[in-house]
Scaffold this motif. Structure first.
Motif, PDB file in Angstrom:
ATOM      1  N   VAL A 497     -35.442  42.656  24.567  1.00  0.00           N
ATOM      2  CA  VAL A 497     -36.386  41.577  24.847  1.00  0.00           C
ATOM      3  C   VAL A 497     -35.676  40.394  25.498  1.00  0.00           C
ATOM      4  O   VAL A 497     -36.137  39.826  26.494  1.00  0.00           O
ATOM      5  N   LEU A 498     -34.512  40.016  24.930  1.00  0.00           N
ATOM      6  CA  LEU A 498     -33.787  38.864  25.457  1.00  0.00           C
ATOM      7  C   LEU A 498     -33.256  39.114  26.862  1.00  0.00           C
ATOM      8  O   LEU A 498     -33.364  38.263  27.747  1.00  0.00           O
ATOM      9  N   LEU A 499     -32.685  40.294  27.082  1.00  0.00           N
ATOM     10  CA  LEU A 499     -32.074  40.594  28.382  1.00  0.00           C
ATOM     11  C   LEU A 499     -33.123  40.779  29.475  1.00  0.00           C
ATOM     12  O   LEU A 499     -32.945  40.316  30.605  1.00  0.00           O
ATOM     13  N   LYS A 500     -34.213  41.434  29.146  1.00  0.00           N
ATOM     14  CA  LYS A 500     -35.263  41.606  30.148  1.00  0.00           C
ATOM     15  C   LYS A 500     -35.889  40.266  30.519  1.00  0.00           C
ATOM     16  O   LYS A 500     -36.358  40.076  31.645  1.00  0.00           O
ATOM     17  N   GLY A 501     -35.899  39.328  29.575  1.00  0.00           N
ATOM     18  CA  GLY A 501     -36.400  37.999  29.884  1.00  0.00           C
ATOM     19  C   GLY A 501     -35.535  37.278  30.907  1.00  0.00           C
ATOM     20  O   GLY A 501     -35.979  36.326  31.544  1.00  0.00           O
ATOM     21  N   MET A 502     -34.293  37.739  31.068  1.00  0.00           N
ATOM     22  CA  MET A 502     -33.392  37.165  32.070  1.00  0.00           C
ATOM     23  C   MET A 502     -33.409  37.964  33.375  1.00  0.00           C
ATOM     24  O   MET A 502     -32.663  37.658  34.304  1.00  0.00           O
ATOM     25  N   GLY A 503     -34.231  39.007  33.426  1.00  0.00           N
ATOM     26  CA  GLY A 503     -34.291  39.823  34.630  1.00  0.00           C
ATOM     27  C   GLY A 503     -33.223  40.889  34.704  1.00  0.00           C
ATOM     28  O   GLY A 503     -32.961  41.450  35.777  1.00  0.00           O
ATOM     29  N   VAL A 504     -32.593  41.200  33.554  1.00  0.00           N
ATOM     30  CA  VAL A 504     -31.513  42.191  33.525  1.00  0.00           C
ATOM     31  C   VAL A 504     -32.096  43.575  33.266  1.00  0.00           C
ATOM     32  O   VAL A 504     -33.028  43.742  32.475  1.00  0.00           O
ATOM     33  N   GLU A 505     -31.523  44.581  33.909  1.00  0.00           N
ATOM     34  CA  GLU A 505     -31.919  45.970  33.678  1.00  0.00           C
ATOM     35  C   GLU A 505     -31.226  46.466  32.407  1.00  0.00           C
ATOM     36  O   GLU A 505     -30.003  46.394  32.296  1.00  0.00           O
ATOM     37  N   VAL A 506     -32.013  46.951  31.444  1.00  0.00           N
ATOM     38  CA  VAL A 506     -31.464  47.278  30.128  1.00  0.00           C
ATOM     39  C   VAL A 506     -31.833  48.693  29.718  1.00  0.00           C
ATOM     40  O   VAL A 506     -32.984  49.117  29.874  1.00  0.00           O
ATOM     41  N   ASP A 507     -30.851  49.415  29.175  1.00  0.00           N
ATOM     42  CA  ASP A 507     -31.075  50.671  28.463  1.00  0.00           C
ATOM     43  C   ASP A 507     -30.426  50.532  27.096  1.00  0.00           C
ATOM     44  O   ASP A 507     -29.469  49.763  26.922  1.00  0.00           O
ATOM     45  N   TRP A 508     -30.935  51.290  26.116  1.00  0.00           N
ATOM     46  CA  TRP A 508     -30.284  51.266  24.813  1.00  0.00           C
ATOM     47  C   TRP A 508     -30.367  52.622  24.128  1.00  0.00           C
ATOM     48  O   TRP A 508     -31.294  53.391  24.353  1.00  0.00           O
ATOM     49  N   VAL A 509     -29.342  52.912  23.340  1.00  0.00           N
ATOM     50  CA  VAL A 509     -29.256  54.174  22.591  1.00  0.00           C
ATOM     51  C   VAL A 509     -28.796  53.850  21.177  1.00  0.00           C
ATOM     52  O   VAL A 509     -28.302  52.751  20.910  1.00  0.00           O
ATOM     53  N   LEU A 510     -28.924  54.851  20.282  1.00  0.00           N
ATOM     54  CA  LEU A 510     -28.697  54.603  18.856  1.00  0.00           C
ATOM     55  C   LEU A 510     -27.393  55.160  18.308  1.00  0.00           C
ATOM     56  O   LEU A 510     -27.126  55.013  17.118  1.00  0.00           O
ATOM     57  N   ASN A 511     -26.568  55.809  19.137  1.00  0.00           N
ATOM     58  CA  ASN A 511     -25.286  56.307  18.639  1.00  0.00           C
ATOM     59  C   ASN A 511     -24.299  56.477  19.785  1.00  0.00           C
ATOM     60  O   ASN A 511     -24.664  56.430  20.972  1.00  0.00           O
ATOM     61  N   GLY A 512     -23.023  56.707  19.427  1.00  0.00           N
ATOM     62  CA  GLY A 512     -21.977  56.799  20.423  1.00  0.00           C
ATOM     63  C   GLY A 512     -22.102  57.996  21.330  1.00  0.00           C
ATOM     64  O   GLY A 512     -21.784  57.914  22.529  1.00  0.00           O
ATOM     65  N   PHE A 513     -22.541  59.137  20.798  1.00  0.00           N
ATOM     66  CA  PHE A 513     -22.663  60.348  21.623  1.00  0.00           C
ATOM     67  C   PHE A 513     -23.690  60.131  22.737  1.00  0.00           C
ATOM     68  O   PHE A 513     -23.439  60.491  23.901  1.00  0.00           O
ATOM     69  N   GLU A 514     -24.831  59.557  22.390  1.00  0.00           N
ATOM     70  CA  GLU A 514     -25.851  59.276  23.411  1.00  0.00           C
ATOM     71  C   GLU A 514     -25.337  58.268  24.432  1.00  0.00           C
ATOM     72  O   GLU A 514     -25.651  58.365  25.630  1.00  0.00           O
ATOM     73  N   ALA A 515     -24.531  57.294  23.962  1.00  0.00           N
ATOM     74  CA  ALA A 515     -23.985  56.289  24.870  1.00  0.00           C
ATOM     75  C   ALA A 515     -23.056  56.920  25.892  1.00  0.00           C
ATOM     76  O   ALA A 515     -23.129  56.628  27.099  1.00  0.00           O
ATOM     77  N   VAL A 516     -22.154  57.783  25.434  1.00  0.00           N
ATOM     78  CA  VAL A 516     -21.214  58.449  26.345  1.00  0.00           C
ATOM     79  C   VAL A 516     -21.980  59.272  27.378  1.00  0.00           C
ATOM     80  O   VAL A 516     -21.674  59.250  28.582  1.00  0.00           O
ATOM     81  N   GLU A 517     -22.983  60.013  26.943  1.00  0.00           N
ATOM     82  CA  GLU A 517     -23.763  60.842  27.869  1.00  0.00           C
ATOM     83  C   GLU A 517     -24.539  59.968  28.855  1.00  0.00           C
ATOM     84  O   GLU A 517     -24.664  60.304  30.041  1.00  0.00           O
ATOM     85  N   LYS A 518     -25.043  58.828  28.365  1.00  0.00           N
ATOM     86  CA  LYS A 518     -25.785  57.912  29.231  1.00  0.00           C
ATOM     87  C   LYS A 518     -24.881  57.365  30.336  1.00  0.00           C
ATOM     88  O   LYS A 518     -25.267  57.274  31.510  1.00  0.00           O
ATOM     89  N   VAL A 519     -23.662  56.986  29.968  1.00  0.00           N
ATOM     90  CA  VAL A 519     -22.705  56.457  30.942  1.00  0.00           C
ATOM     91  C   VAL A 519     -22.283  57.550  31.918  1.00  0.00           C
ATOM     92  O   VAL A 519     -22.176  57.323  33.133  1.00  0.00           O
ATOM     93  N   ARG A 520     -22.016  58.751  31.407  1.00  0.00           N
ATOM     94  CA  ARG A 520     -21.617  59.866  32.292  1.00  0.00           C
ATOM     95  C   ARG A 520     -22.693  60.148  33.331  1.00  0.00           C
ATOM     96  O   ARG A 520     -22.404  60.298  34.523  1.00  0.00           O
ATOM     97  N   THR A 521     -23.948  60.192  32.878  1.00  0.00           N
ATOM     98  CA  THR A 521     -25.060  60.449  33.806  1.00  0.00           C
ATOM     99  C   THR A 521     -25.165  59.345  34.856  1.00  0.00           C
ATOM    100  O   THR A 521     -25.356  59.609  36.049  1.00  0.00           O
TER     101      THR A 521
END
Length: 749
Positions: A497-521
């Motif tokens: 909510v805070l970041l989108k209010g600044m016009g920033v593109e935001v994604d979020w995940v709930l664990n490290g494995f999903e984060a690594v895969e998100k960055v790799r993709t």
């Protein structure tokens, strides 16, 4: 025949009227008599008991605390004599009232007066002996038990004699009342029997019923009054007992650790340990005093709430710092979570909000065993154009509460049971104060708890919105892409909510494995890696440091990786930086913190690095500045002067307001950067001294900051200081950081 019939009817009518008048007269007289007797009971014997109990209470308080006051070198004999003089005057007032209403043997009051006079003379004599240093502590205690205590026993015996007489008077009047009530019933019955002959029996019954109802009502009033008085006395005894224990406990620690410290003057480690424990006990004692004073002001209806602009971020940060330390010491995990709150500047009473949350959080930590958890969640529940409602949820998995205790949790002096009071301590005032504060602020408080499973307190409070506040512009942030990694849904959604209010593109995940895969993709398939990754330190399965290592394999050195932590990260800082972490940021998130962090990322000029990033803070150094300290108490003067010298300040001292005025008037221009002014002083108090300084012809008279530094800590005292021309107010005991912040606020360094 018609003659006799006619005059017989007239005679019958006259007889009816006569008996009706008799009935009304006797029943009215009976009710009036019974009523007078009941009022007599209420107004005389119980007034006697009330006044004599006041005398007994004063004697008990003076005799209990007099040895303590005399043993304390800080208490001057003239102050103690003043207390004794006031007690004597109050006792004389009570004796005057007793003299006017007492119905027992007059010699009882003469005996009481003599006993009180002898006791008061003995107490004054004790003070004189101590004042002349005529005996040591052991001799004093022996003398006190031998000379004063027997006189106190005699006075108590005289008091008991008056009470016994009053009790007997109550029984006598009660018996007389019952007899008169019995006679009234007989009169009513006889009149009713005669009126049956003249066909008005129903009227008699109705009046008899009214007589009995009124009598029962009056008796019930007496019983209720006696019951209420009994409960009040019991509550007072319990309160004095608890306060005696609670106050003596930290005082014992302070006195004991001071004695130990004097015996280890060459052992710095032991001295530091003693000072630490003395500080902790002093703060505990101050908390007890504040609770008692707050409860007293609430009951007197003198408690007020302010509506001032405050920074929500500072409030939450302060709560986090204080309670994280307490929780860590006890081995309890502590976390603060924000949800949907974009506003940082609100209008309300920040000090009282802090007091409410400190009460709830300290209780949660206190009653949660080692290995448990405490969480504070703050969420926005609704908002209008000028007002916002916030919900504060304090949740723990501690010992919980019994269902029957929940019904009286907000009553003063209440605790779960004696075992809770004995094990955890406390005054039993915290929740009563919290409830009253929430009510005064037009809020709502609820509690849910199960024994052995923990408790959840929910507080809804309204705040005003700052009309001049507007969202910061975020030029250039539209091209920034951010990944938020946290195992808590609320934290991720709040950041989004805070970041989108600044016009920033935001994604979020709930664990490290999903984060690594998100960055790799993003890096290998979309060919656009994330500019910033916010990664939680403590996550299940894969923690933030390991997640950082794996992300660096795909993102390379260009992406900025910031570790999110609700805890002190000093223990893992080196390991984290070796893994590729660029910086650290603390939970909970605020818009200004995230905004400044992203400005730092894109290297915008004038970017402000948030306080949370980094592990050190600037120290205060006021080298070259000189202040005037006005304080009449030598010990307080020494303490304040040393604290000021720690920050490299030059300090001149004045023992009263007149000396302070003379020093300032005769000083050079700009010689003093600031004046710390005590309020209650001999010769000239702080208010008058400030007015004299402001009215003087000195070139700095209007500009020099004057700060009240006093034990007068109520809101009215703060306003009185400002009205006198002061610029600020510090309440004793002085907090080191607070005094340095106040100096930095008013002078340039």
């Amino acid at each position: 025949m018609n003659f006799f019939k006619r005059y017989g009817m007239i005679g019958g009518a006259i007889a009816i009227c006569f008996f009706v008048v008799l009935y009304v007269f006797f029943t009215t007289y009976s009710i009036f008599t019974v009523n007078n007797q009941v009022n007599y009971v209420a107004e005389h014997p119980y007034k006697v008991v009330s006044e004599i109990n006041k005398i007994r209470t004063r004697i008990l308080e003076i005799n209990t605390y007099l040895p303590i006051f005399l043993a304390n070198n800080e208490n001057r004999p003239e102050s103690i004599k003043a207390v004794l003089h006031t007690s004597r005057q109050e006792n004389e007032k009570s004796q005057s009232i007793l003299q006017a209403i007492y119905l027992g043997n007059p010699e009882d009051l003469t005996e009481l007066k003599t006993a009180l006079k002898n006791l008061e003379q003995a107490q004054i004599q004790v003070v004189d002996i101590i004042e002349n240093n005529a005996m040591n502590k052991a001799e004093f205690e022996k003398y006190f038990k031998k000379e004063v205590e027997p006189l106190r026993v005699k006075a108590d015996a005289a008091i008991q004699k008056v009470i016994d007489s009053a009790d007997r008077r109550v029984l006598i009047i009660q018996e007389a009342t019952e007899k008169k009530a019995e006679k009234a019933s007989i009169y009513a019955a006889l009149m009713g029997l005669l009126m049956i002959i003249f066909i008005i029996y129903a009227y008699k019954l109705r009046n008899e019923y009214m007589v009995n109802s009124e009598l029962k009502r009056q008796q019930q009033i007496l019983q209720d009054a006696l019951l209420a008085a009994g409960k009040a006395n019991a509550a007072k005894r319990d309160f004095l007992s608890k306060m005696s224990h609670e106050i003596r406990t930290p005082m014992n620690a302070i006195i004991g650790m001071s004695a130990i410290g004097f015996n280890y003057l060459d052992d710095q480690k032991r001295i530091a340990d003693c000072l630490s424990k003395i500080t902790f006990s002093s703060k505990h004692l101050l908390m007890l005093i504040n609770d008692i004073l707050d409860m007293s002001k609430i009951e007197d209806g003198k408690f007020t709430i302010s509506a001032e602009l405050f920074d929500m971020k500072k409030l939450v940060t302060s709560l986090t710092d204080i309670n994280y330390t307490l929780a860590k010491t006890k081995g309890v995990s502590f976390e603060v979570v924000l949800s949907g709150i974009e506003e940082e500047l609100l209008i309300g009473d920040a000090m009282r909000v802090n007091q409410i949350l400190i009460n709830l959080l300290s209780n949660a930590i206190k009653f949660t065993p080692k290995g448990g958890s405490v969480m504070l969640e703050i969420k926005k529940i609704r908002a209008t154009g000028t007002k916002i409602w916030l919900r504060f949820i304090v949740q723990d998995n501690g010992i919980g509460m019994k269902s029957e205790f929940l019904e009286r949790i907000y009553e003063p002096f209440e605790q779960g049971d004696s075992s809770v009071s004995g094990k955890y301590g406390g005054t039993g005032l915290g929740m009563a104060i919290t409830k009253n504060l929430v009510n005064i602020m037009n809020g709502i408080i609820k509690v849910e708890s199960r024994e052995g499973q923990g408790s959840t307190f929910t507080v809804d409070l309204p705040f005003g919105l700052n009309p001049s506040e507007h969202k910061k512009n975020s030029p250039g942030l539209e091209d920034i892409s951010v990944l938020v990694v946290d195992d808590d849904d609320d934290t991720c959604e709040h950041a989004e909510v805070l970041l989108k209010g600044m016009g920033v593109e935001v994604d979020w995940v709930l664990n490290g494995f999903e984060a690594v895969e998100k960055v790799r993709t993003a890096c290998e398939i979309k060919h656009r890696c994330y500019d910033v990754c916010f990664i939680d330190w403590c996550m299940p399965d894969m923690d933030g440091i390991e997640t950082t290592r794996r992300i660096r394999d795909y993102a390379g050195p260009d992406a900025l990786i910031i570790i999110i932590s609700a805890y002190d990260w000093s223990d893992i800082e080196q390991q984290a930086r070796e893994a590729g972490v660029n910086a650290f940021i603390a939970k909970p998130f605020f818009a200004s913190t995230l905004y400044n962090t992203l400005l730092t990322v894109i290297r915008k000029d004038g970017a402000v690095i948030p306080e949370e990033i980094g592990s050190t803070k600037d120290k205060y150094d006021f080298q070259g500045q000189k202040v005037l300290l006005v304080e009449d108490n030598e010990l307080n003067m020494e303490i304040a002067a040393e604290l000021l010298k720690f920050a490299n300040l030059q300090v001149d001292v004045a023992e009263n307001g007149q000396v302070a005025v003379d020093l300032f008037v005769n000083s050079k221009a700009k010689e003093y950067a600031l004046i710390f002014m005590d309020i209650q002083m001999p010769e000239m108090n702080g208010y008058d001294a400030t007015r004299c300084i402001r009215a003087s012809k000195h070139t700095d008279a209007q500009e020099i900051p004057i700060i009240a530094m006093t034990a007068n800590a109520f809101r009215d005292d703060v306003q009185a200081a400002l009205d006198a021309g002061m610029n600020g107010h510090l309440a004793k005991p002085i907090d080191v950081n607070t005094i340095y912040e106040m100096i930095a606020k008013h002078i340039n360094f």
